[in-house]
Design a protein around this motif. Sequence first.
Motif, PDB file in Angstrom:
ATOM      1  N   SER A 230      23.731   6.240  12.660  1.00  0.00           N
ATOM      2  CA  SER A 230      22.991   5.633  13.505  1.00  0.00           C
ATOM      3  C   SER A 230      22.386   6.380  14.686  1.00  0.00           C
ATOM      4  CB  SER A 230      24.195   4.452  14.399  1.00  0.00           C
ATOM      5  OG  SER A 230      25.121   5.059  14.954  1.00  0.00           O
ATOM      6  N   GLY A 231      23.085   7.401  15.091  1.00  0.00           N
ATOM      7  CA  GLY A 231      22.399   8.344  16.127  1.00  0.00           C
ATOM      8  C   GLY A 231      21.321   9.038  15.744  1.00  0.00           C
ATOM      9  N   LYS A 233      18.692   8.098  14.347  1.00  0.00           N
ATOM     10  CA  LYS A 233      17.322   7.379  14.386  1.00  0.00           C
ATOM     11  C   LYS A 233      16.526   7.870  15.901  1.00  0.00           C
ATOM     12  CE  LYS A 233      15.014   2.734  14.631  1.00  0.00           C
ATOM     13  NZ  LYS A 233      14.109   3.118  13.434  1.00  0.00           N
ATOM     14  N   GLU A 234      17.684   7.894  16.750  1.00  0.00           N
ATOM     15  CA  GLU A 234      17.322   8.229  18.176  1.00  0.00           C
ATOM     16  C   GLU A 234      16.880   9.554  18.068  1.00  0.00           C
ATOM     17  OE1 GLU A 234      16.843   5.932  20.444  1.00  0.00           O
ATOM     18  OE2 GLU A 234      16.283   7.689  22.026  1.00  0.00           O
ATOM     19  N   PHE A 235      17.801  10.496  17.443  1.00  0.00           N
ATOM     20  CA  PHE A 235      17.692  11.909  17.192  1.00  0.00           C
ATOM     21  C   PHE A 235      16.083  12.136  16.674  1.00  0.00           C
ATOM     22  CE2 PHE A 235      17.755  15.589  14.485  1.00  0.00           C
ATOM     23  CZ  PHE A 235      18.422  16.816  15.393  1.00  0.00           C
ATOM     24  N   ASN A 236      15.598  11.374  15.783  1.00  0.00           N
ATOM     25  CA  ASN A 236      14.518  11.569  15.090  1.00  0.00           C
ATOM     26  C   ASN A 236      13.191  11.511  15.779  1.00  0.00           C
ATOM     27  OD1 ASN A 236      15.491  12.580  12.757  1.00  0.00           O
ATOM     28  ND2 ASN A 236      14.724  10.822  11.235  1.00  0.00           N
ATOM     29  N   LYS A 237      13.424  10.651  17.068  1.00  0.00           N
ATOM     30  CA  LYS A 237      12.239  10.306  18.053  1.00  0.00           C
ATOM     31  C   LYS A 237      11.828  11.537  18.879  1.00  0.00           C
ATOM     32  CE  LYS A 237      13.622   5.422  18.932  1.00  0.00           C
ATOM     33  NZ  LYS A 237      14.022   4.490  19.700  1.00  0.00           N
ATOM     34  N   SER A 238      12.803  12.508  18.820  1.00  0.00           N
ATOM     35  CA  SER A 238      12.410  13.976  19.429  1.00  0.00           C
ATOM     36  C   SER A 238      12.091  14.978  18.517  1.00  0.00           C
ATOM     37  CB  SER A 238      13.568  14.343  20.478  1.00  0.00           C
ATOM     38  OG  SER A 238      13.836  13.237  21.461  1.00  0.00           O
ATOM     39  N   VAL A 239      12.258  14.769  17.139  1.00  0.00           N
ATOM     40  CA  VAL A 239      11.998  16.051  16.378  1.00  0.00           C
ATOM     41  C   VAL A 239      10.634  15.992  15.658  1.00  0.00           C
ATOM     42  CG1 VAL A 239      14.486  15.910  15.808  1.00  0.00           C
ATOM     43  CG2 VAL A 239      12.624  14.908  14.320  1.00  0.00           C
ATOM     44  N   THR A 240      10.279  17.000  15.112  1.00  0.00           N
ATOM     45  CA  THR A 240       9.079  17.167  14.491  1.00  0.00           C
ATOM     46  C   THR A 240       9.232  17.056  12.725  1.00  0.00           C
ATOM     47  OG1 THR A 240       7.872  18.482  15.961  1.00  0.00           O
ATOM     48  CG2 THR A 240       6.996  18.469  13.673  1.00  0.00           C
ATOM     49  N   LEU A 241       8.864  16.112  12.200  1.00  0.00           N
ATOM     50  CA  LEU A 241       8.945  15.855  10.672  1.00  0.00           C
ATOM     51  C   LEU A 241       7.941  16.909  10.059  1.00  0.00           C
ATOM     52  CD1 LEU A 241       9.715  12.232  10.461  1.00  0.00           C
ATOM     53  CD2 LEU A 241      11.137  14.080   9.981  1.00  0.00           C
ATOM     54  N   THR A 242       8.464  17.728   9.248  1.00  0.00           N
ATOM     55  CA  THR A 242       7.865  18.881   8.439  1.00  0.00           C
ATOM     56  C   THR A 242       7.394  18.059   6.818  1.00  0.00           C
ATOM     57  OG1 THR A 242       9.572  19.927   7.645  1.00  0.00           O
ATOM     58  CG2 THR A 242       8.866  20.368  10.000  1.00  0.00           C
ATOM     59  N   TYR A 381      20.107   5.749   5.427  1.00  0.00           N
ATOM     60  CA  TYR A 381      19.291   6.557   5.956  1.00  0.00           C
ATOM     61  C   TYR A 381      17.954   5.846   6.132  1.00  0.00           C
ATOM     62  CZ  TYR A 381      15.958  10.275   7.587  1.00  0.00           C
ATOM     63  OH  TYR A 381      14.998  10.884   8.310  1.00  0.00           O
ATOM     64  N   GLU A 382      17.606   5.170   4.868  1.00  0.00           N
ATOM     65  CA  GLU A 382      16.556   4.241   4.600  1.00  0.00           C
ATOM     66  C   GLU A 382      16.517   2.903   5.650  1.00  0.00           C
ATOM     67  OE1 GLU A 382      13.650   4.974   3.187  1.00  0.00           O
ATOM     68  OE2 GLU A 382      14.111   6.437   1.626  1.00  0.00           O
ATOM     69  N   ARG A 383      17.850   2.483   5.504  1.00  0.00           N
ATOM     70  CA  ARG A 383      17.827   1.338   6.480  1.00  0.00           C
ATOM     71  C   ARG A 383      18.103   1.349   8.021  1.00  0.00           C
ATOM     72  NH1 ARG A 383      21.792   0.242   2.470  1.00  0.00           N
ATOM     73  NH2 ARG A 383      23.690   1.033   4.033  1.00  0.00           N
ATOM     74  N   THR A 384      18.780   2.486   8.223  1.00  0.00           N
ATOM     75  CA  THR A 384      18.961   2.497   9.906  1.00  0.00           C
ATOM     76  C   THR A 384      18.212   3.526  10.532  1.00  0.00           C
ATOM     77  OG1 THR A 384      20.673   4.243   9.499  1.00  0.00           O
ATOM     78  CG2 THR A 384      21.354   1.936   9.453  1.00  0.00           C
ATOM     79  N   VAL A 385      17.540   4.591   9.844  1.00  0.00           N
ATOM     80  CA  VAL A 385      16.883   5.660  10.228  1.00  0.00           C
ATOM     81  C   VAL A 385      15.561   5.706  10.175  1.00  0.00           C
ATOM     82  CG1 VAL A 385      16.546   8.217  10.621  1.00  0.00           C
ATOM     83  CG2 VAL A 385      18.992   6.964  10.221  1.00  0.00           C
ATOM     84  N   ALA A 386      15.066   5.459   8.837  1.00  0.00           N
ATOM     85  CA  ALA A 386      13.723   5.437   8.589  1.00  0.00           C
ATOM     86  C   ALA A 386      12.851   4.266   8.865  1.00  0.00           C
ATOM     87  CB  ALA A 386      13.420   5.682   7.054  1.00  0.00           C
ATOM     88  N   ASN A 387      13.784   3.004   9.112  1.00  0.00           N
ATOM     89  CA  ASN A 387      13.076   1.664   9.371  1.00  0.00           C
ATOM     90  C   ASN A 387      12.624   1.672  11.017  1.00  0.00           C
ATOM     91  OD1 ASN A 387      12.657   0.835   6.704  1.00  0.00           O
ATOM     92  ND2 ASN A 387      14.748  -0.120   6.745  1.00  0.00           N
TER      93      ASN A 387
END
Length: 387
Positions: A230-231, A233-242, A381-387
């Motif tokens: 769950s955390g 998703k918030e983490f990904n808001k501050s990262v760069t996807l390569t 991941y698909e349900r809680t992070v990618a969406n």
Amino acid sequence: MKLVMPRTLLAGAAALALAAGLSAASAKAETVLTVLTAGDQNMVDYVNEYLAPKFEAQNPGVKVRAAGTGPGDGGSQKIYEKLSAEAAAGAAKWDVDVAVIHQKMAGQMVQEKMLSAYVGDVKTGALASRDSARNALGTDVTGYVLPMFHSQIALAYNPDLVKAPPRTYAELAEWVKGNPKAFGYNGIKGGMSGVGFVTGWAAANIGDAAKLEKGPYDAAMKPAIEKALSGLKEFNKSVTLTPGNAGTLDMLNRGEIAMGPVWVDMFYSWQADGRLNPAMKLQLIGPGMPGQPMYYAVPAKAANQEAARKFIELATSPEVQADGIVKRFNWYPGIDATYVQPKLDAQTWAKLFTDVKPDELASKGKPFPLSGYFTDIMEAYERTVAN
């Protein structure tokens, strides 16, 4: 696992046809030892160009011939299908003597009694003591496989931009908050380094991480896995996807990011090729990040059992592990590093273990989760992070 040398893949069907024809092509040899390997073309080249001449010099009358079935679990699946077909046909002898396979298929082949328990018969059998020599994603493979090498995921970072690299997933999450977009990774659709980072995150944030590695699988853990992610998703808001493992290294080298998870062997190969700033460093964070071995296995009805054991004994010897695996490919050895160190020059040893020490590799080098948990993590991941 990421393999980095230029390669031209053999199509699976063509590779298998080649394997079937090797005996005829080398009819003049007294014995033809057939090696079928999953992985990329560099694995085939390694056997044909490096191991084969050494083995043939030690064993007059024996010719070694290797063919490839392609990278990833799909390559191991093709080897399984070939052997399974021979078993179903009732063949007294199978025409693959040594198979180089991934963890998932090794476990299945042991369960289906398709492999020979040869490890106790080779001198190097006692030199591999990591869990991966006994456990393949939850299946006990003790005695049936020896690791050819280990590939490991770690964080690559720019020491000019990161003076105190995080030591744990928790510290990384805090660092990302203060350094938005400076951490880059490739999610779960851009390659296994990103997948490994995500499975490591799940293990670091779940209550019973050991169960993910050792099982047994329990579907009731799905809510705990979802909570652990769950955390992210918030983490990904501050990262760069390569765009992938290579993309992470490219962006790191250009200064577009300061840190990201990569395969260690690719990191060192890029540095050796001059594609990555030699000042870049690695950090293996706790509680651990995943890696995986490739295995040497002997099919249960291999035609040349004795020669196969001798071949694997050579391939897993400290001398070959040092020169063939570490120096040529920057892979971590399949046998314990302590046996390999005396065979390496100080510079090579220092390069491989300066950032990640042998004891860190032993304690923080984790396997990927069991296949059931792996699927649950990807779906969560698909349900809680990618969406």
